[in-house]
Design a protein around this motif. Structure first.
Motif, PDB file in Angstrom:
ATOM      1  N   PHE A 150       0.863  -1.184   0.000  1.00  0.00           N
ATOM      2  CA  PHE A 150       0.000   0.000   0.000  1.00  0.00           C
ATOM      3  C   PHE A 150       0.894   1.225   0.000  1.00  0.00           C
ATOM      4  CE2 PHE A 150       0.660  -1.274   4.406  1.00  0.00           C
ATOM      5  CZ  PHE A 150       0.946  -0.084   5.063  1.00  0.00           C
ATOM      6  N   ASP A 151       0.350   2.351  -0.437  1.00  0.00           N
ATOM      7  CA  ASP A 151       1.120   3.593  -0.470  1.00  0.00           C
ATOM      8  C   ASP A 151       1.442   4.048   0.948  1.00  0.00           C
ATOM      9  OD1 ASP A 151       1.127   3.736  -3.202  1.00  0.00           O
ATOM     10  OD2 ASP A 151      -0.577   5.111  -3.341  1.00  0.00           O
ATOM     11  N   GLY A 152       2.700   4.406   1.152  1.00  0.00           N
ATOM     12  CA  GLY A 152       3.148   4.845   2.466  1.00  0.00           C
ATOM     13  C   GLY A 152       3.726   3.734   3.312  1.00  0.00           C
ATOM     14  N   ALA A 153       3.799   2.522   2.770  1.00  0.00           N
ATOM     15  CA  ALA A 153       4.315   1.383   3.534  1.00  0.00           C
ATOM     16  C   ALA A 153       5.835   1.371   3.546  1.00  0.00           C
ATOM     17  CB  ALA A 153       3.795   0.075   2.944  1.00  0.00           C
ATOM     18  N   ARG A 154       6.402   0.753   4.599  1.00  0.00           N
ATOM     19  CA  ARG A 154       7.844   0.518   4.669  1.00  0.00           C
ATOM     20  C   ARG A 154       8.070  -0.742   5.495  1.00  0.00           C
ATOM     21  NH1 ARG A 154      12.821   1.394   2.411  1.00  0.00           N
ATOM     22  NH2 ARG A 154      11.477   2.807   1.265  1.00  0.00           N
ATOM     23  N   LEU A 155       8.412  -1.820   4.801  1.00  0.00           N
ATOM     24  CA  LEU A 155       8.734  -3.100   5.433  1.00  0.00           C
ATOM     25  C   LEU A 155       9.676  -3.831   4.490  1.00  0.00           C
ATOM     26  CD1 LEU A 155       8.274  -5.248   7.654  1.00  0.00           C
ATOM     27  CD2 LEU A 155       6.356  -6.117   6.289  1.00  0.00           C
ATOM     28  N   ASN A 156      10.899  -4.108   4.964  1.00  0.00           N
ATOM     29  CA  ASN A 156      11.916  -4.709   4.098  1.00  0.00           C
ATOM     30  C   ASN A 156      12.161  -6.186   4.383  1.00  0.00           C
ATOM     31  OD1 ASN A 156      12.891  -1.643   4.770  1.00  0.00           O
ATOM     32  ND2 ASN A 156      13.138  -2.152   2.610  1.00  0.00           N
ATOM     33  N   GLY A 157      11.649  -6.673   5.490  1.00  0.00           N
ATOM     34  CA  GLY A 157      11.820  -8.091   5.802  1.00  0.00           C
ATOM     35  C   GLY A 157      10.945  -8.493   6.977  1.00  0.00           C
ATOM     36  N   PHE A 158      10.548  -9.769   6.996  1.00  0.00           N
ATOM     37  CA  PHE A 158       9.657 -10.257   8.044  1.00  0.00           C
ATOM     38  C   PHE A 158       9.911 -11.748   8.199  1.00  0.00           C
ATOM     39  CE2 PHE A 158       5.466 -11.848   9.537  1.00  0.00           C
ATOM     40  CZ  PHE A 158       5.261 -10.995  10.623  1.00  0.00           C
ATOM     41  N   THR A 159      10.600 -12.137   9.287  1.00  0.00           N
ATOM     42  CA  THR A 159      10.971 -13.539   9.477  1.00  0.00           C
ATOM     43  C   THR A 159      10.689 -13.969  10.915  1.00  0.00           C
ATOM     44  OG1 THR A 159      13.244 -12.887  10.014  1.00  0.00           O
ATOM     45  CG2 THR A 159      12.782 -13.467   7.721  1.00  0.00           C
ATOM     46  N   ALA A 160      10.424 -15.267  11.097  1.00  0.00           N
ATOM     47  CA  ALA A 160      10.111 -15.795  12.423  1.00  0.00           C
ATOM     48  C   ALA A 160      11.372 -15.911  13.267  1.00  0.00           C
ATOM     49  CB  ALA A 160       9.447 -17.155  12.290  1.00  0.00           C
ATOM     50  N   LEU A 161      11.269 -15.501  14.523  1.00  0.00           N
ATOM     51  CA  LEU A 161      12.327 -15.742  15.502  1.00  0.00           C
ATOM     52  C   LEU A 161      11.980 -16.958  16.351  1.00  0.00           C
ATOM     53  CD1 LEU A 161      13.122 -12.090  16.674  1.00  0.00           C
ATOM     54  CD2 LEU A 161      14.412 -13.508  15.078  1.00  0.00           C
TER      55      LEU A 161
ATOM     56  N   GLN B 130       3.863   6.693  12.042  1.00  0.00           N
ATOM     57  CA  GLN B 130       2.892   7.773  12.137  1.00  0.00           C
ATOM     58  C   GLN B 130       1.661   7.356  11.335  1.00  0.00           C
ATOM     59  OE1 GLN B 130       3.062   9.992  14.230  1.00  0.00           O
ATOM     60  NE2 GLN B 130       5.003  11.089  14.321  1.00  0.00           N
ATOM     61  N   GLU B 131       0.535   7.995  11.612  1.00  0.00           N
ATOM     62  CA  GLU B 131      -0.670   7.692  10.844  1.00  0.00           C
ATOM     63  C   GLU B 131      -0.386   7.880   9.353  1.00  0.00           C
ATOM     64  OE1 GLU B 131      -3.980   9.944  12.290  1.00  0.00           O
ATOM     65  OE2 GLU B 131      -3.583   9.428  14.380  1.00  0.00           O
ATOM     66  N   ILE B 132      -0.947   7.001   8.537  1.00  0.00           N
ATOM     67  CA  ILE B 132      -0.701   7.073   7.099  1.00  0.00           C
ATOM     68  C   ILE B 132      -1.434   8.272   6.508  1.00  0.00           C
ATOM     69  CG2 ILE B 132      -0.888   5.868   4.890  1.00  0.00           C
ATOM     70  CD1 ILE B 132       0.994   4.524   6.895  1.00  0.00           C
ATOM     71  N   GLN B 133      -0.667   9.099   5.785  1.00  0.00           N
ATOM     72  CA  GLN B 133      -1.237  10.207   5.022  1.00  0.00           C
ATOM     73  C   GLN B 133      -0.567  10.179   3.640  1.00  0.00           C
ATOM     74  OE1 GLN B 133      -3.696  12.405   5.541  1.00  0.00           O
ATOM     75  NE2 GLN B 133      -4.229  11.509   7.512  1.00  0.00           N
ATOM     76  N   SER B 134      -1.074   9.295   2.780  1.00  0.00           N
ATOM     77  CA  SER B 134      -0.520   9.114   1.440  1.00  0.00           C
ATOM     78  C   SER B 134      -0.935  10.280   0.548  1.00  0.00           C
ATOM     79  CB  SER B 134      -1.023   7.807   0.843  1.00  0.00           C
ATOM     80  OG  SER B 134      -2.429   7.902   0.602  1.00  0.00           O
ATOM     81  N   SER B 135      -0.441  10.277  -0.682  1.00  0.00           N
ATOM     82  CA  SER B 135      -0.816  11.345  -1.613  1.00  0.00           C
ATOM     83  C   SER B 135      -2.320  11.338  -1.859  1.00  0.00           C
ATOM     84  CB  SER B 135      -0.050  11.208  -2.929  1.00  0.00           C
ATOM     85  OG  SER B 135      -0.332   9.972  -3.554  1.00  0.00           O
ATOM     86  N   LYS B 136      -2.949  10.175  -1.872  1.00  0.00           N
ATOM     87  CA  LYS B 136      -4.404  10.116  -2.051  1.00  0.00           C
ATOM     88  C   LYS B 136      -5.119  10.690  -0.831  1.00  0.00           C
ATOM     89  CE  LYS B 136      -8.332   7.112  -3.067  1.00  0.00           C
ATOM     90  NZ  LYS B 136      -9.178   7.764  -2.050  1.00  0.00           N
ATOM     91  N   ASP B 137      -4.637  10.364   0.358  1.00  0.00           N
ATOM     92  CA  ASP B 137      -5.245  10.910   1.574  1.00  0.00           C
ATOM     93  C   ASP B 137      -5.163  12.437   1.588  1.00  0.00           C
ATOM     94  OD1 ASP B 137      -5.839   8.372   2.706  1.00  0.00           O
ATOM     95  OD2 ASP B 137      -3.754   8.181   3.344  1.00  0.00           O
ATOM     96  N   VAL B 138      -4.026  12.956   1.183  1.00  0.00           N
ATOM     97  CA  VAL B 138      -3.851  14.409   1.153  1.00  0.00           C
ATOM     98  C   VAL B 138      -4.792  15.033   0.141  1.00  0.00           C
ATOM     99  CG1 VAL B 138      -2.224  16.275   0.657  1.00  0.00           C
ATOM    100  CG2 VAL B 138      -1.463  14.275   1.954  1.00  0.00           C
ATOM    101  N   SER B 139      -4.898  14.413  -1.029  1.00  0.00           N
ATOM    102  CA  SER B 139      -5.808  14.918  -2.061  1.00  0.00           C
ATOM    103  C   SER B 139      -7.258  14.872  -1.588  1.00  0.00           C
ATOM    104  CB  SER B 139      -5.644  14.103  -3.347  1.00  0.00           C
ATOM    105  OG  SER B 139      -6.558  14.511  -4.331  1.00  0.00           O
ATOM    106  N   ASP B 140      -7.630  13.791  -0.928  1.00  0.00           N
ATOM    107  CA  ASP B 140      -8.998  13.668  -0.416  1.00  0.00           C
ATOM    108  C   ASP B 140      -9.305  14.782   0.585  1.00  0.00           C
ATOM    109  OD1 ASP B 140      -9.421  11.420  -1.943  1.00  0.00           O
ATOM    110  OD2 ASP B 140      -9.119  10.002  -0.301  1.00  0.00           O
ATOM    111  N   TRP B 141      -8.284  15.239   1.307  1.00  0.00           N
ATOM    112  CA  TRP B 141      -8.483  16.317   2.276  1.00  0.00           C
ATOM    113  C   TRP B 141      -8.685  17.660   1.577  1.00  0.00           C
ATOM    114  CZ3 TRP B 141      -4.542  20.158   3.068  1.00  0.00           C
ATOM    115  CH2 TRP B 141      -4.927  21.160   3.973  1.00  0.00           C
ATOM    116  N   TYR B 142      -7.844  17.992   0.612  1.00  0.00           N
ATOM    117  CA  TYR B 142      -7.922  19.361   0.059  1.00  0.00           C
ATOM    118  C   TYR B 142      -8.924  19.535  -1.078  1.00  0.00           C
ATOM    119  CZ  TYR B 142      -4.549  17.998  -3.683  1.00  0.00           C
ATOM    120  OH  TYR B 142      -3.914  17.400  -4.741  1.00  0.00           O
ATOM    121  N   MET B 143      -9.339  18.462  -1.749  1.00  0.00           N
ATOM    122  CA  MET B 143     -10.219  18.630  -2.906  1.00  0.00           C
ATOM    123  C   MET B 143     -11.565  19.274  -2.587  1.00  0.00           C
ATOM    124  SD  MET B 143      -8.821  18.225  -5.735  1.00  0.00           S
ATOM    125  CE  MET B 143     -10.357  18.390  -6.665  1.00  0.00           C
ATOM    126  N   PRO B 144     -12.177  19.044  -1.423  1.00  0.00           N
ATOM    127  CA  PRO B 144     -13.426  19.764  -1.121  1.00  0.00           C
ATOM    128  C   PRO B 144     -13.251  21.280  -1.116  1.00  0.00           C
ATOM    129  CG  PRO B 144     -13.222  17.858   0.303  1.00  0.00           C
ATOM    130  CD  PRO B 144     -11.927  17.966  -0.431  1.00  0.00           C
TER     131      PRO B 144
END
Length: 409
Positions: free
Chosen positions: A61-72, A161-175
């Motif tokens: 998803f937009d705004g994600a950051r995860l480079n690896g995920f393994t079981a310990l 931090q709470e996700i605020q992707s480019s779509k979220d920002v656009s959804d805020w200002y377009m009104p």
């Protein structure tokens, strides 16, 4: 009529080309920074799985950051977070969704590259609602941070931090663009990856000669609390109050709601898709985000014969602070900073302004406002953990007091 010798024609053409491409004047800073594009390490989008225990994590998803995920072990996974490139500030940003086949408690241990430490307290998002993780579910051992989650089949978003992707920002200002006749959305150009670079041009019809105010935010992708202050600040300017209308009779506002859309949507720690901190590029404008912004501001000023009087750049850091320029005498509004901060302390109960003043040595936006336009330039920083309700109050009051002062200029 004297004919120019052919051998000189190419020289004249070359000179004309150089002059026509000179563009906006560069601004000199004491400590230059190389903002030529640098390679980034692309984040591979995928869903990670630990099949034997039925736990999954995704960065799709937009705004994600995860480079690896393994079981310990059967109850704990290692979350690997890497920056887009180095060197980079110690601001390890992360964002991913996680879920399980069965309802169960589960632990996540964060792993960063050597030299980097955990910065952001996790925020948990579910069904569009966000909350800060309970402190009892966070465990620290030296520099290692582990959190506990209660998983089930419904994905939880875990983010710095709470996700605020480019779509979220656009959804805020377009009104605002749709509902307010004097708010116009303009596309300045494209980012490195082809995303729109947007400015909201707020220009209420008026018979008075106007001056220009510039607002901007999200040069650094994770700095969402600064964006929330920007939201409250701009919403107050657009609230159709008597104060706002009087202000907009005399001032035109250029608001840049997302200065680094590539970095935001790619989940970067700090840089743009060119691998550069855009808030070090306000001298030679090598990156498209800054170059298009500067070109647009100068075009408006030249075509409309406007003076730029104030620039506010909204960011986030560990605590609330205003970074100001020491040089004030002879600028557009020599008393503005002191008067503004005094008004904030008077109108916010128990509030004490944290100001750190110093003329910018590196090519940052507040220095560009000062050195390039002799204007007031301020970096408006909100703390990583400042409560959202408090941010909204700061943004609202600071906007009102700014308008009052500028009306009386």
């Amino acid at each position: 009529m004297t004919q120019i010798p052919a051998k000189y024609v190419w020289v004249i053409c070359l000179l004309f080309f150089a002059i026509s491409c000179a563009g906006v004047p560069k601004v000199r800073f004491e400590s230059p920074v190389d903002t030529s594009s640098k390679a980034i390490e692309p984040q591979i989008k995928r869903t990670f799985s630990i099949p034997n225990i039925g736990v999954y994590a995704s960065n799709e998803f937009d705004g994600a950051r995860l480079n690896g995920f393994t079981a310990l072990n059967d109850s704990t996974a290692k979350v690997v977070i890497k920056p887009e490139n180095t060197p980079i500030n110690n601001s390890p940003y992360y964002a991913f969704t996680i879920w399980s086949d069965n309802k169960r408690p589960f632990y996540l241990t964060f792993e960063y590259p050597k030299g980097f430490k955990h910065r952001y307290t996790p925020k948990l998002g579910r069904s569009g609602h966000w909350q800060i993780i309970d402190s009892s579910a966070v465990f620290k051992k030296d520099s290692i941070v582990t959190i506990k989650l209660d998983l089930d089949k419904e994905p939880i978003t875990v983010a710095a931090q709470e996700i605020q992707s480019s779509k979220d920002v656009s959804d805020w200002y377009m009104p605002f663009v749709t509902d307010i006749s004097y708010v116009q959305k303009n596309i300045l150009g494209k980012s490195t990856l082809g995303r729109d670079l947007v400015v909201l041009d707020i220009n209420k019809p008026s018979s008075q000669k106007k001056a220009l105010v510039v607002l901007m935010t999200r040069q650094h992708p994770p700095e969402v609390t600064g964006f929330y202050a920007f939201q409250a600040f701009l919403e107050t300017i657009l609230d159709n109050s008597e104060l706002a209308n009087a202000f907009l009779d005399r001032y035109r506002v250029l608001a840049f709601p997302l200065m680094n859309p590539d970095g935001v949507d790619l989940g970067h720690w700090r840089h743009n898709a060119g691998g550069v901190d855009t808030n070090r590029d306000w001298s030679k404008y090598r990156q498209p985000e800054v170059r298009h912004t500067v070109d647009h501001i100068h075009s408006i000023m030249k075509n409309e014969d406007l003076e730029l009087v104030l620039g506010l750049d909204f960011h986030s850091t560990w605590y609330d602070v205003f970074y100001t320029n020491t040089k004030r005498e002879g600028t557009t509004m020599p008393q503005f900073v002191d008067d503004w901060f005094g008004a904030l302390e008077k109108n916010i109960e128990g509030y004490k302004v944290n100001e750190q003043a110093g003329n910018s040595k590196k090519p940052v936006s507040k220095g560009w406002f000062l050195y390039g336009h002799n204007a007031v330039g301020i970096t408006y920083e909100i703390g990583d953990a400042t409560p959202k309700q408090q941010i909204e109050k700061f943004g609202t009051v600071s906007s009102r007091e700014m308008m009052k002062l500028l009306i009386n200029q």
